[in-house]
Design a protein around this motif. Sequence first.
Motif, short mmCIF file in Angstrom:
data_model
loop_
_atom_site.label_atom_id
_atom_site.label_comp_id
_atom_site.label_asym_id
_atom_site.label_seq_id
_atom_site.Cartn_x
_atom_site.Cartn_y
_atom_site.Cartn_z
N ASP A 36 9.20 8.01 -11.18
CA ASP A 36 9.05 9.40 -11.57
C ASP A 36 7.61 9.76 -11.93
N SER A 37 6.80 8.78 -12.30
CA SER A 37 5.44 9.07 -12.73
C SER A 37 4.48 9.24 -11.55
N MET A 38 4.92 8.88 -10.34
CA MET A 38 4.07 9.00 -9.16
C MET A 38 4.18 10.41 -8.60
N PRO A 39 3.05 11.01 -8.20
CA PRO A 39 3.13 12.34 -7.58
C PRO A 39 3.85 12.26 -6.23
N ASN A 120 -10.88 5.14 5.54
CA ASN A 120 -11.10 4.48 6.82
C ASN A 120 -11.35 2.99 6.59
N ASN A 121 -10.37 2.18 6.92
CA ASN A 121 -10.44 0.72 6.80
C ASN A 121 -10.79 0.24 5.39
N ALA A 122 -10.20 0.87 4.40
CA ALA A 122 -10.37 0.41 3.02
C ALA A 122 -9.56 -0.87 2.84
N THR A 123 -10.08 -1.80 2.07
CA THR A 123 -9.37 -3.05 1.80
C THR A 123 -8.60 -2.92 0.50
N VAL A 124 -7.32 -3.28 0.56
CA VAL A 124 -6.46 -3.27 -0.62
C VAL A 124 -6.03 -4.72 -0.84
N THR A 125 -6.17 -5.19 -2.08
CA THR A 125 -5.97 -6.61 -2.39
C THR A 125 -5.17 -6.78 -3.68
N THR A 126 -4.42 -7.86 -3.73
CA THR A 126 -3.78 -8.28 -4.97
C THR A 126 -3.78 -9.82 -4.99
N SER A 127 -3.75 -10.40 -6.18
CA SER A 127 -3.78 -11.86 -6.26
C SER A 127 -2.99 -12.35 -7.45
N THR A 128 -2.68 -13.64 -7.41
CA THR A 128 -1.95 -14.29 -8.50
C THR A 128 -2.35 -15.76 -8.52
N GLN A 149 6.13 -13.31 -1.72
CA GLN A 149 7.01 -12.15 -1.80
C GLN A 149 6.59 -11.21 -2.93
N THR A 150 6.24 -11.78 -4.06
CA THR A 150 5.78 -10.98 -5.19
C THR A 150 4.48 -10.26 -4.84
N LEU A 151 3.56 -10.96 -4.20
CA LEU A 151 2.30 -10.33 -3.79
C LEU A 151 2.55 -9.20 -2.80
N THR A 152 3.49 -9.37 -1.91
CA THR A 152 3.82 -8.32 -0.93
C THR A 152 4.32 -7.07 -1.64
N ARG A 153 5.20 -7.24 -2.63
CA ARG A 153 5.68 -6.08 -3.40
C ARG A 153 4.53 -5.42 -4.16
N GLN A 154 3.68 -6.24 -4.77
CA GLN A 154 2.55 -5.69 -5.53
C GLN A 154 1.58 -4.95 -4.63
N LEU A 155 1.33 -5.49 -3.44
CA LEU A 155 0.39 -4.84 -2.52
C LEU A 155 0.96 -3.51 -2.03
N ALA A 156 2.26 -3.46 -1.77
CA ALA A 156 2.89 -2.19 -1.38
C ALA A 156 2.73 -1.16 -2.49
N GLU A 157 2.91 -1.58 -3.74
CA GLU A 157 2.71 -0.67 -4.87
C GLU A 157 1.26 -0.21 -4.97
N ARG A 158 0.32 -1.11 -4.75
CA ARG A 158 -1.10 -0.73 -4.79
C ARG A 158 -1.42 0.29 -3.71
N ILE A 159 -0.84 0.12 -2.53
CA ILE A 159 -1.08 1.07 -1.45
C ILE A 159 -0.54 2.45 -1.83
N ILE A 160 0.64 2.48 -2.41
CA ILE A 160 1.22 3.76 -2.85
C ILE A 160 0.35 4.40 -3.92
N GLU A 161 -0.16 3.59 -4.85
CA GLU A 161 -1.06 4.13 -5.87
C GLU A 161 -2.32 4.72 -5.23
N ARG A 162 -2.87 4.02 -4.23
CA ARG A 162 -4.04 4.53 -3.52
C ARG A 162 -3.73 5.86 -2.85
#
Length: 170
Positions: A36-39, A120-128, A149-162
């Motif tokens: 709900d907090s995401m536009p 344009n070709n921005a890099t999105v990254t997550t790590s653990t 699998q956890t990183l994949t979920r986190q990266l999807a969330e980062r993309i949505i935040e972007r």
Amino acid sequence: MKPSQHVTRRRFLATSIAASAAVLLSGCGFRLRGLDSMPRLPALSLEGDNTSALAQQLRIRLLQQSTEVSDGAPWRVTLGSPALRQRRIGSEGRASQEHELTLSTSLSVQQRENNAYVLNNATVTTSTRIRVSDDDLLNRETLFQEAEQTLTRQLAERIIERLANLEAIQ
């Protein structure tokens, strides 16, 4: 003290600490981020490497927050192929090693109407970091798969935040 009293006391203490932390955090204005907090995002078309686990996870997350995902949508989101890098941390001599796993992809956002890029070709990254034993090969594979699998979920969330932070597509 009986074992059942010991368990009850631990449970009471754990519940008390959790409740205290919740009251403390809510008092300073902290709220957990949820869908709900995401536009609200406009309709998007997923292109590029759209068969990867990351693309599937991104599609699920977008649909969960009621974002239309369809071919021909006014905004194109182009995903690069996700790349998983692994790096050992520490010395080679120990049986238990710490590993840093990094998952990254490229991301482009383009308006279909005029082909203008917002990203344009921005890099999105997550790590653990995970600690695994080289002696336990079966458990080692499971730990790496769970971390990916956890990183994949986190990266999807980062993309949505972007995407949510791009005012041009709001």
